[in-house]
Design a protein around this motif. Structure first.
Motif, mmCIF file in Angstrom:
data_model
loop_
_atom_site.group_PDB
_atom_site.id
_atom_site.type_symbol
_atom_site.label_atom_id
_atom_site.label_comp_id
_atom_site.label_asym_id
_atom_site.label_seq_id
_atom_site.Cartn_x
_atom_site.Cartn_y
_atom_site.Cartn_z
ATOM 1 N N TYR A 36 30.688 39.250 27.150
ATOM 2 C CA TYR A 36 31.881 38.835 26.999
ATOM 3 C C TYR A 36 32.260 37.398 27.216
ATOM 4 O O TYR A 36 32.959 36.631 26.606
ATOM 5 C CB TYR A 36 33.171 39.502 27.672
ATOM 6 C CG TYR A 36 33.233 41.218 27.397
ATOM 7 C CD1 TYR A 36 32.740 41.649 26.325
ATOM 8 C CD2 TYR A 36 33.775 41.973 28.181
ATOM 9 C CE1 TYR A 36 32.970 42.931 26.105
ATOM 10 C CE2 TYR A 36 34.318 43.189 27.998
ATOM 11 C CZ TYR A 36 33.711 43.738 26.874
ATOM 12 O OH TYR A 36 33.896 45.098 26.346
ATOM 13 N N LEU A 37 31.643 37.025 28.706
ATOM 14 C CA LEU A 37 31.852 35.441 28.913
ATOM 15 C C LEU A 37 31.155 34.645 27.934
ATOM 16 O O LEU A 37 31.783 33.546 27.351
ATOM 17 C CB LEU A 37 31.266 35.201 30.218
ATOM 18 C CG LEU A 37 31.949 35.708 31.365
ATOM 19 C CD1 LEU A 37 31.287 35.903 32.643
ATOM 20 C CD2 LEU A 37 33.417 34.995 31.695
ATOM 21 N N ALA A 38 29.940 34.955 27.364
ATOM 22 C CA ALA A 38 29.374 34.280 26.387
ATOM 23 C C ALA A 38 30.194 33.914 25.158
ATOM 24 O O ALA A 38 29.911 33.029 24.612
ATOM 25 C CB ALA A 38 28.141 34.764 26.077
ATOM 26 N N SER A 39 30.893 35.144 24.767
ATOM 27 C CA SER A 39 31.878 34.853 23.349
ATOM 28 C C SER A 39 32.843 33.942 23.625
ATOM 29 O O SER A 39 33.451 33.547 22.581
ATOM 30 C CB SER A 39 32.493 36.385 23.178
ATOM 31 O OG SER A 39 33.404 36.594 23.970
ATOM 32 N N GLY A 40 33.368 33.530 24.897
ATOM 33 C CA GLY A 40 34.445 32.773 25.290
ATOM 34 C C GLY A 40 35.864 33.308 25.014
ATOM 35 O O GLY A 40 36.909 32.798 25.428
ATOM 36 N N ALA A 41 35.975 34.707 24.387
ATOM 37 C CA ALA A 41 37.178 35.501 24.331
ATOM 38 C C ALA A 41 37.754 35.634 25.770
ATOM 39 O O ALA A 41 37.098 35.851 26.744
ATOM 40 C CB ALA A 41 36.989 36.410 23.514
ATOM 41 N N PRO A 42 39.155 35.653 25.722
ATOM 42 C CA PRO A 42 39.892 36.181 26.967
ATOM 43 C C PRO A 42 39.421 37.647 27.414
ATOM 44 O O PRO A 42 39.162 38.471 26.504
ATOM 45 C CB PRO A 42 41.238 36.298 26.501
ATOM 46 C CG PRO A 42 41.529 35.247 25.652
ATOM 47 C CD PRO A 42 40.083 35.419 24.678
ATOM 48 N N ILE A 43 39.270 37.831 28.525
ATOM 49 C CA ILE A 43 38.771 39.155 29.145
ATOM 50 C C ILE A 43 39.765 39.777 30.049
ATOM 51 O O ILE A 43 40.415 39.160 30.998
ATOM 52 C CB ILE A 43 37.608 39.061 29.983
ATOM 53 C CG1 ILE A 43 36.374 38.346 29.142
ATOM 54 C CG2 ILE A 43 36.853 40.543 30.543
ATOM 55 C CD1 ILE A 43 35.293 37.653 29.756
ATOM 56 N N VAL A 44 40.180 40.985 29.939
ATOM 57 C CA VAL A 44 41.109 41.657 30.382
ATOM 58 C C VAL A 44 40.241 42.878 31.119
ATOM 59 O O VAL A 44 39.569 43.704 30.327
ATOM 60 C CB VAL A 44 42.349 42.375 29.864
ATOM 61 C CG1 VAL A 44 43.370 42.997 30.815
ATOM 62 C CG2 VAL A 44 43.235 41.281 29.205
ATOM 63 N N SER A 45 40.151 42.994 32.395
ATOM 64 C CA SER A 45 39.394 43.913 33.111
ATOM 65 C C SER A 45 40.341 44.769 34.245
ATOM 66 O O SER A 45 40.984 44.071 34.948
ATOM 67 C CB SER A 45 38.267 43.083 33.888
ATOM 68 O OG SER A 45 37.479 44.099 34.691
ATOM 69 N N MET A 46 40.068 46.127 34.482
ATOM 70 C CA MET A 46 40.548 46.846 35.413
ATOM 71 C C MET A 46 39.693 46.500 36.531
ATOM 72 O O MET A 46 38.519 46.492 36.656
ATOM 73 C CB MET A 46 40.326 48.286 35.083
ATOM 74 C CG MET A 46 41.488 48.680 33.962
ATOM 75 S SD MET A 46 43.247 48.516 34.441
ATOM 76 C CE MET A 46 43.276 49.681 36.097
#
Length: 357
Positions: free
Chosen positions: A280-290
């Protein structure tokens, strides 16, 4: 040439495990990779890369250690198989790399010049003595999280934190074309990549789907029986697309406006970061995590962390409004630092420092 015997907890696969990712990058070595037993006896090896030959351990009876004679017979059978392959490849005193505590049963049966124990998960399903003895016997222990470091610290002073990683070049390559299944989906896409386990808590996804009816939630990966997934499937803005090969996943990630991460109910406080997070980090997109209430936030500068399903839905809306390039660039910087090539270099430096490589 360096010699390595690897006892892997998982099979060599087109979906590479942590052990496979690390072994594939140990250059300049003759490496025999032993994967868990299959359904049938396979005595021949397969050369998967220059210097790496994969063998499947012979099947044995699944008996409790209390049945000592039967248990030992199984261990000796597998040890003899390993010794035959070592003799065939003219390997005499290899470095013994164990990705599972079960390697402890082979330490007195297989000659070696050093032992590495790579702990990448909680092994509470195995007898505790196996892991403690494995850690005690190891010349160095690699642990995938800080909790694992603290768990193994009483058994070994030479422990190094070696988190999971990402195939950074593959997940940052320019996308080819938008996957056909995503072409006509309405609104922004909130995506999840990974197995839908039976105990994966998808309740936050329900809240996100209801809070953002104009968005589409996309799930990419193998699906187990999961009651919340069944409920999600009946919602008009949710799609389950099934598994894709690793080389296809970056094209899907490049289309996600927000990446989602969830907890497993059977192990909610596990602090091991899945390779998924680094992808996910490599994609650069925002990440929402529980996260659990007392869990330390990973990468708090670039990951939106929620402690309740309601907050998860709210943060998905916040993430969709993210602007500017700073956070996207910063996520990719974090992923670059977690590249499997750098993880393996770290392991090699440690092994070289103690004379094992």
């Amino acid at each position: 040439m360096k010699e390595i015997i690897c006892l892997s907890p998982s099979r060599w696969s087109t979906f590479p495990s942590r052990t496979q990712q690390l072994m594939a990058r140990l250059t300049g070595a003759k490496l025999l990779f032993f994967e868990p037993p299959g359904h049938r006896q396979v005595s021949s090896g397969r050369k998967v890369r220059p210097g790496i030959t994969v063998y499947t351990l012979p099947p044995i009876l699944d008996v409790d250690e209390r049945h000592r004679l039967l248990f030992q017979r199984g261990c000796h059978k597998q040890a003899r198989f390993i010794l035959r392959q070592m003799e065939h490849h003219r390997i005499r005193e290899p470095l013994f790399w164990c990705g599972t505590p079960e390697g402890v049963h082979f330490l007195e049966l297989i000659p070696h010049r050093g032992v590495v124990y790579d702990c990448a998960r909680d092994w509470s399903d195995l007898p505790p003595r196996w892991e403690s003895d494995m850690a005690l016997a190891a010349d160095v222990v690699f642990a995938a999280s800080q909790q694992l470091v603290e768990h193994l610290a009483p058994c070994n002073d030479n422990i190094a934190l070696l988190p999971n990683g990402v195939n950074f070049p593959m997940f940052t390559r320019p996308p080819t074309e938008r996957p056909q299944e995503l072409v006509h989906l309405p609104g922004p896409i909130l995506g999840y990549v990974g197995t839908i386990w039976s105990d994966l808590d998808l309740t936050p996804a329900l809240y996100a789907a209801r809070a953002l009816p104009s968005a589409t939630l996309v799930f990419l990966g193998r699906r187990m029986a999961n009651p919340t997934a069944d409920a999600l499937e009946h919602m008009p803005n949710v799609r389950f697309l099934g598994p894709r090969t690793p080389v296809e996943v970056p094209d899907y990630l490049s289309c996600f406006d927000v990446c989602m991460n969830f907890l497993r109910l059977n192990d909610p406080e596990n602090d091991i970061l899945s390779p998924r997070i680094y992808e996910y980090l490599a994609s650069g997109a925002p990440i929402v995590s529980m996260l659990c209430m007392d869990q330390v936030e990973p990468y708090p500068d670039v990951i939106y962390s929620a402690h309740t399903p309601e907050r998860f839905g709210q943060l998905c809306a916040v993430a969709l409004r993210e602007t500017g390039s700073w956070a996207r660039t910063r996520r990719r910087e974090h992923a670059a630092q977690a590249a499997w090539s750098l993880r393996s270099e770290q392991a090699l430096r440690i092994l070289s420092a103690i004379g094992l490589y």
